[in-house]
Design an enzyme around this catalytic site. Structure first.
Site, PDB file in Angstrom:
ATOM      1  N   GLY A  72       0.815  -1.214   0.000  1.00 10.20           N
ATOM      2  CA  GLY A  72       0.000   0.000   0.000  1.00 10.20           C
ATOM      3  C   GLY A  72       0.849   1.265   0.000  1.00 10.20           C
ATOM      4  N   ASN A 152      -7.675   3.794   8.918  1.00 11.48           N
ATOM      5  CA  ASN A 152      -7.075   2.647   9.589  1.00 11.48           C
ATOM      6  C   ASN A 152      -7.171   2.713  11.108  1.00 11.48           C
ATOM      7  OD1 ASN A 152      -5.218   4.741   8.520  1.00 11.48           O
ATOM      8  ND2 ASN A 152      -3.801   3.825   9.964  1.00 11.48           N
ATOM      9  N   HIS A 202      -1.792  -7.724   2.395  1.00  8.24           N
ATOM     10  CA  HIS A 202      -1.797  -8.259   3.769  1.00  8.24           C
ATOM     11  C   HIS A 202      -2.923  -7.696   4.626  1.00  8.24           C
ATOM     12  CE1 HIS A 202       0.190  -5.030   6.293  1.00  8.24           C
ATOM     13  NE2 HIS A 202       0.527  -4.598   5.105  1.00  8.24           N
ATOM     14  N   CYS A 326       2.262   2.448  12.958  1.00  5.95           N
ATOM     15  CA  CYS A 326       3.385   3.349  12.714  1.00  5.95           C
ATOM     16  C   CYS A 326       3.578   4.331  13.857  1.00  5.95           C
ATOM     17  CB  CYS A 326       3.162   4.135  11.433  1.00  5.95           C
ATOM     18  SG  CYS A 326       2.393   3.156  10.169  1.00  5.95           S
TER      19      CYS A 326
HETATM   20  C1  LIG Z   1      -1.570  -0.546   6.021  1.00  8.77           C
HETATM   21  C2  LIG Z   1      -1.933   0.697   5.322  1.00  8.77           C
HETATM   22  C3  LIG Z   1      -1.090   1.264   4.352  1.00  8.77           C
HETATM   23  C4  LIG Z   1       0.265   0.692   4.041  1.00  8.77           C
HETATM   24  O1  LIG Z   1       0.197  -0.538   3.389  1.00  8.77           O
HETATM   25  P1  LIG Z   1       1.512  -1.475   3.361  1.00  8.77           P
HETATM   26  O2  LIG Z   1       1.135  -2.578   2.428  1.00  8.77           O
HETATM   27  O3  LIG Z   1       1.724  -1.936   4.746  1.00  8.77           O
HETATM   28  O4  LIG Z   1       2.621  -0.644   2.825  1.00  8.77           O
HETATM   29  C5  LIG Z   1      -1.511   2.402   3.714  1.00  8.77           C
HETATM   30  N1  LIG Z   1      -2.698   2.955   3.982  1.00  8.77           N
HETATM   31  C6  LIG Z   1      -3.554   2.438   4.896  1.00  8.77           C
HETATM   32  C7  LIG Z   1      -4.856   3.089   5.127  1.00  8.77           C
HETATM   33  C8  LIG Z   1      -3.186   1.297   5.593  1.00  8.77           C
HETATM   34  O5  LIG Z   1      -4.019   0.810   6.513  1.00  8.77           O
END
Ligand SMILES: *Cc1c(COP(=O)(O)O)cnc(C)c1O
Length: 394
Positions: A72, A152, A202, A326
């Site tokens: 992501g 998130n 994931h 994070c």
């Molecule tokens: C987890 C997440 C990401 C990052 O995705 P990764 O695959 O871990 O790099 C970006 N945006 C949101 C809203 C997320 O929940």
């Protein structure tokens, strides 16, 4: 071994049995490079393209509009940085929100250093983006609107279709970080007028380190990673074949089970939410209850600090999170909860629980019992709470 209760599915999910099984042959037996011309290689190319079709079917686009990424974060960076580059003749103004993931916010900070101007739109106390403020922020210089589909931390789902309409009306590209939404709630890029969308394997029971960017086919974007001709010349590098195959299988399963699973998770989540509010005083739920992911609940407990609650939950075998993964480890309050207008003390006392398809009522009952005890214990040590409960004695 004590059983673990995993309520951190917004941070990551377990790879499904089906996805794992689908991936396994591609680590060792089927190791051909998808760019090869012999059958041993082209069958891997075909496997990648089957995953592409599966994904395109779920988000309602053309398979040729899907680009595989490392996750992501990469998809978010790609969308923002390359649109800024592509449109720099038109303008340098980007509109986003205060509650985005750091993959967006930190990319925006970098873009500001490159000379872009960014407007960070606020949210109301329910965590919903202020659409009037968003529309007022648009100038002739605006090249991109980027608003996440689902948050998130607090799970709020934004009115993406209406934001797409606003973007369309003003002829501005629209990107959405749909990492938390894809595989969990229906997402249609056509219906919502989305030009670019980010997702991650994931977060929907696929493997880590693989995701995708949907990009509408008439955006004349140059290469994001230079090298070989993979991903139609826009992202070089030998494909992560097992990852892509696993993500394809995971999204297929997620789409098939979506409505049943959402109902089940929501029922349990609502029970959890209501029991906690009934049994634990000075507790609140952060974010809209209506426009919300079915598996997310985010609480604030007054007179109890979030990190301490998490540590004590962990000692009971319960995995939860304060804010996003994070921000864990840092002492700053969540930027999302601050954007809701929560006082810093409440933003510090917040905890996120995100259920999964395997979460049971027995697990939730255990968590409620433990949480009630932990909060009471922590509050006993809080002078403010002792004083307050003394005053309130009836
Ligand atoms: C987890 C997440 C990401 C990052 O995705 P990764 O695959 O871990 O790099 C970006 N945006 C949101 C809203 C997320 O929940």
């Amino acid at each position: 071994m004590r059983n673990m209760i995993y309520l951190d599915n917004a941070a990551t999910t377990r790879v499904s049995e089906g996805a794992l099984e689908a991936m396994l042959p591609y680590f060792a037996e089927q190791y051909g490079n998808p760019s090869g011309i012999y059958e041993f290689a082209t069958r891997n190319k075909k496997a990648i393209n089957r995953a592409r079709e599966e994904i395109a079917g779920v988000i309602d686009c053309n398979p040729a509009e899907i680009y595989f990424t490392s996750g992501g974060s990469e998809a978010d960076n790609w969308a923002l940085c390359k649109v800024a580059e592509l449109m720099r003749e038109k303008g340098r103004h980007i509109i986003t929100t205060k509650i985005e993931h750091h993959a967006i916010l930190h990319a925006c900070e970098w873009l500001e250093k490159q000379g872009c101007r960014i407007s960070y739109i606020g949210v109301d106390e329910q965590g919903m983006v202020k659409l009037d403020e968003l529309e007022r922020a648009i100038t002739r210089d605006t090249i991109l609107i980027s608003v996440m589909t689902a948050n998130n931390e607090i799970g709020t789902i934004q009115p993406i279709m209406r934001i797409g309409q606003i973007a369309r009306k003003h002829n501005i590209l629209f990107h959405t970080d749909a990492v938390q939404a894809v595989g969990h709630v229906p997402v249609s890029v056509r219906k919502c007028g989305i030009d670019l969308l980010s997702a991650s394997g994931h977060k929907f029971n696929g493997p880590k380190g693989v995701g995708f960017l949907y990009m509408r086919n008439d955006i004349p974007m140059s290469s994001f990673i230079h090298g070989g001709g993979q991903e139609r010349g826009r992202r070089a590098g030998t494909e992560n074949v097992p990852g892509i195959v696993g993500m394809g299988q995971a999204i297929k399963e997620a789409a098939r089970m979506m409505s049943q699973r959402a109902k089940q998770e929501q029922r349990l989540r609502d029970y959890f939410m209501n029991e906690v509010l009934r049994r634990i005083p000075y507790a609140r739920v952060n974010g809209s209850r209506r426009n919300r992911l079915p598996n997310n609940v985010n609480f604030s407990f007054q007179f109890a600090e979030g990190e301490s609650i998490l540590i004590m939950l962990d000692a009971k075998g319960i995995c939860a999170s304060s804010g996003s993964a994070c921000t864990t480890g840092s002492t700053a309050p969540s930027h999302v909860l601050m954007a809701l207008g929560l006082p810093e003390e409440l933003a510090h006392g917040s905890i996120r629980f995100t259920l999964g398809q395997d979460t049971t009522k027995e697990e939730i009952d255990y968590v409620i019992d433990e949480l009630e005890k932990i909060i009471a214990q922590l509050r006993e040590m809080s002078p403010f709470y002792t004083e307050l409960s003394g005053e309130n004695k009836k």
